[in-house]
Design a protein around this motif. Structure first.
Motif: not given
Length: 229
Positions: A142-171
């Motif tokens: 779950m942490d790896y998924l969240a970190i991966s999503a957070r990197f995408a957000a930091e690169r501007g590739e997921l502009p709507g992401l404000d909670d990477a842990d929530q994304f990992a939970f849902e995924a």
């Protein structure tokens, strides 16, 4: 190196190979019959190895279970995480991870579906080192998924992401339901995997992902292909 050292090294190599073979069989068996039911006697029968041989390798049922979790983690990492690293951190790698984790269940990397889903069902209410090891592995994923999503957000590739842990939970929630229903409906599983891919695609689009990249998760294996220069 003298003859004695050669002999010792040869025995060690054979012992390592035997341990790997037994653990491969143990992980497969536990994914179908449950980790709680994995015993030295049951594994000896399934792997066609003597009970004394299994006992020599692992010592106790608990040590066997812990070693099986470690071996299953290595297989999961090699199947899901390593292939996604064909892409640098960011949306492409995240999409590749989602692609890989669907294929992990669909291709029966473990014959019973996801080893960890099956094992967690056995041990979720039982305290002790085995449950702790399972919880650690699931949290690491779950942490790896969240970190991966957070990197995408930091690169501007997921502009709507404000909670990477929530994304990992849902995924992971999508994955767990997909895996459960696909295993139960073994001969009618194809639409279930397609629905999981559709759910991942919709979630990425909702977070502002590039539609061309997000669409890769819909086609098995597409997200894992190297980007052409």
């Amino acid at each position: 190196m003298d003859d004695a050292e050669v002999a010792i090294d040869g025995r060690r190599a054979r012992g390592d190979a035997s341990r790997r073979m037994v653990l491969e069989r143990a992980a497969d068996l536990a994914s179908v019959e449950g980790l709680d039911g994995l015993s030295i006697g049951r594994l000896a029968t399934a792997a066609e190895v003597s009970k004394s041989g299994i006992a020599t390798l692992f010592g106790s049922k608990q040590q066997l279970q812990l070693a099986t979790i470690a071996a299953a983690t290595e297989r999961f990492t090699a199947t899901v995480i390593v292939p996604a690293r064909v892409h640098p951190r960011g949306l492409r790698r995240l999409t590749a991870l989602l692609d890989s984790v669907v294929a992990y269940s669909q291709n029966r990397v473990f014959p019973g579906g996801c080893f960890f889903s099956a094992a967690a069902a056995d041990f979720h209410a039982k305290s002790g080192p085995v449950r702790d090891a399972l919880a650690d592995q699931l949290e690491d994923w779950m942490d790896y998924l969240a970190i991966s999503a957070r990197f995408a957000a930091e690169r501007g590739e997921l502009p709507g992401l404000d909670d990477a842990d929530q994304f990992a939970f849902e995924a992971q929630g999508i994955f767990e339901w997909m895996n459960l229903m696909a295993v139960i409906r073994e001969h009618r599983s194809e639409p279930i995997y397609g629905r999981a891919r559709t759910a991942y695609h919709a979630r990425l689009l909702a977070l502002g992902a590039d539609p061309a990249i997000a669409a890769l998760v819909l086609e098995p294996g597409a997200a894992l292909r190297p980007v052409m220069a």
